[in-house]
Design a protein around this motif. Structure first.
Motif: not given
Length: 299
Positions: A109-110, A138, A183, A291
């Motif tokens: 996660g992230q 993430g 990201l 997201t």
């Protein structure tokens, strides 16, 4: 990812001010995994302060969580009482301590935007059992709905390379790349190798768009003071502080840092917030993050 090992990084602040994952995220990844009953081993890569590990562990017999940051691991250990969870310092690029096929589900996660996939995919292909799964998720930058010009100012300060205010240069050079750009593109460049992984599923949400709960899973009401605290957990700001050790924020008794200067400019553009004077931190906004969730099953 070296930023969170810096002396200016606070694992407690990260745990306090980063947004939490809603139950819908965990439902999505568990439904995909299709675990009939609690059993097997969970591997949490880049576990941070352990929130994912603690939430998912009841669905597994045991859990192993790793993170490169000593501070993160210490914070996770201090806030976890479950004897079936083991936290250790480590990276997704080195899973040599795990035996072949010993993991039922690997999650991140992230954290997945920092991975070196030339090493990570072969590692996961070895340790995840056939039929086991991986799930990465993430969020990228939040948009303050209804005040898009404020988001533009934030973007200028956070990602800019040029002067953003007299005597102040944007924090763009302080980001570790290519991770941040990976990201911001919602991990679209990360593709599980077809030779080892099947049933690949992607869910994504661009901020400001209306989507289902399954994709739009990080939208919340916040006070501007909370937004300020969140921005100060950004890795670019942590790096910026290391480069400007003599610059203190106003809350630290200084004349103000780059985040304070950013808020000065923002508050001047919103009459309602400016009229609040020193109480501007109490103003409420809606934050909507972009997201992603990426899932795959071991062949």
């Amino acid at each position: 990812m070296t930023t969170f090992a810096r002396s200016t990084f606070s694992a407690k602040a990260y745990a306090a001010f980063r947004p939490a994952y809603p139950p819908s995220v965990f439902r999505t990844v568990l439904n995909y995994h299709q675990l009939p009953a609690p059993g097997g081993t969970l591997l949490d890569l880049g576990c941070g302060h352990g929130i994912i590990t603690r939430y998912l562990r009841p669905h597994f017999k045991s859990a192993l969580a790793i993170d490169p940051s000593v501070g993160m691991i210490a914070q996770a250990q201090q806030t976890t009482a479950d004897p079936e969870i083991v936290f250790r310092q480590g990276s997704a690029e080195d899973l040599s301590f795990l035996s072949d096929g010993s993991v039922d589900m690997a999650v991140a996660g992230q954290a997945a935007h920092w991975f070196d996939y030339g090493k990570v995919w072969p590692n996961l292909a070895r340790v995840v059992r056939p039929g086991g799964t991986v799930a990465f998720w993430g969020y990228k930058d939040n948009v303050l709905l209804g005040t898009e010009h404020v988001t533009e100012i934030m973007e200028e300060f956070i990602y800019g390379f040029d002067e953003v205010a007299p005597g102040w240069t944007g924090m763009g050079p302080c980001w570790e790349q290519p991770g941040r750009n990976i990201l911001r593109d919602l991990l679209r460049s990360v593709r599980p190798p077809e030779s080892d992984w099947a049933d690949v599923k992607r869910l994504e949400h661009e901020p400001g768009k209306e989507d289902t709960e399954e994709t739009c899973w990080l939208r919340k009401n916040m006070k501007l003071g909370e937004v300020d605290s969140y921005l100060r957990t950004f890795s670019c700001f942590i790096a910026w502080k290391d480069e400007h050790p003599d610059v203190k924020s106003r809350t630290e008794g200084g004349d103000g840092d780059i985040i304070d200067v950013m808020w000065d400019r923002i508050i001047d553009t919103v009459p309602e917030w400016k009229a609040m004077g020193g109480r501007w931190r109490e103003a409420e906004v809606i934050s909507d993050w972009g997201t992603y969730i990426l899932m795959a099953r071991r062949r």
